[in-house]
Design a protein around this motif. Structure first.
Motif: not given
Length: 283
Positions: A182-193
């Motif tokens: 599953v995707p991880n909403y705590k990742s850097y790319d989630a925070a960036h976009y």
């Protein structure tokens, strides 16, 4: 139970509608609101751009997707082989066009697939000797008959999450494994976009997970997490599509840089863009 609006996100690929991501403090999941009911959900998958339901290679993005998928198939096969199951009974839920099932089949696994989308199911059945069924068939499968059940970027799509997890538990053999990506909403790319992060993919993704929320969810259902594995290429793939949503074009160099930065940071905190979780039933 406290629920707070975490973010407002648009359906970039089909409807253009706006949804909220609601943070549930009890589960630490994000929940898509308003969530379409089961009768409404199918209309949000009706797009030629929903790539997991086709084998098309029309543009750069689709070529990148298939390149990443071909590499991922080998990694998935190595993973399920690493646990040494003698009977090799595999169930893949949300199997799309059946490439993973085909890979496993040609490597000695007895395979069964579940795929709700009729178009994708037809393609998958050609590859797997007609062993792919609609989702209602899950209830007809024999209990305790699978060594491994896999859901590759599928858990987030399930409307009846608790019910399905309980069903997977019944279908697994006593020492069977449930493998989830599953995707991880705590990742850097989630925070960036932020609201442009492609892995939110509302409203097809009904829930959004972190490492903590996966632990909470499966502990409640009597599963133990035994291994976590990063999906390195997902950071680049998701960033490429996120750039398109944010700027109107894919911008491969910028996407590569964001993906690289996301993977570098995740080396220290394990918050990769997507993660594989290997879970075993608790006796």
């Amino acid at each position: 139970m406290n629920r707070l609006t975490y973010l407002k996100v648009k359906d970039h690929s089909v409807s253009g509608e706006e949804f909220q991501l609601i943070f549930n403090e009890d589960t630490e999941m994000l929940e898509t609101f308003p969530a379409p009911n089961e009768d409404q959900l199918s209309k949000y998958y009706k797009s030629e751009d929903y790539i997991s339901h086709t084998d098309s290679k029309r543009n750069l993005f689709e070529h990148v997707y298939h390149l990443i998928r071909s590499r991922a198939l080998k990694k998935k096969l190595r993973l399920i082989n690493s646990f040494g199951n003698e009977s090799k009974q595999l169930l893949d839920v949300g199997c799309g066009t059946g490439d993973f099932l085909k890979t496993a089949l040609t490597n000695g696994w007895a395979v069964t697939g579940i795929e709700p989308n009729e178009q994708a199911r037809k393609i998958a059945n050609v590859k797997t000797n007609q062993n792919v069924f609609e989702i209602g068939h899950l209830a007809n499968l024999k209990e305790h008959s699978f060594d491994v059940i896999t859901l590759w970027h599928v858990l987030e799509h399930l409307p009846k999450l608790d019910t399905h997890i309980q069903l997977f538990r019944k279908l697994l053999k006593p020492n069977g494994l449930l493998i989830i990506a599953v995707p991880n909403y705590k990742s850097y790319d989630a925070a960036h976009y932020k609201e442009f992060w492609a892995a939110y993919d509302v409203p097809r993704h009904l829930r959004h997970f972190s490492r903590k929320s996966i632990n909470k969810l499966f502990q409640k259902e009597n599963f133990t997490l035994i291994k976590t594995i990063p999906l390195i290429f997902d950071a680049y793939y998701v960033s490429l599509l996120s750039e398109k949503y944010k700027t109107g074009y894919m911008n491969p160099l910028k996407a590569f840089w964001v993906g690289l930065k996301s993977n570098y940071r995740a080396r220290h905190n394990n918050d990769y863009s997507s993660l594989i979780y290997v879970l075993k039933q608790t006796n």
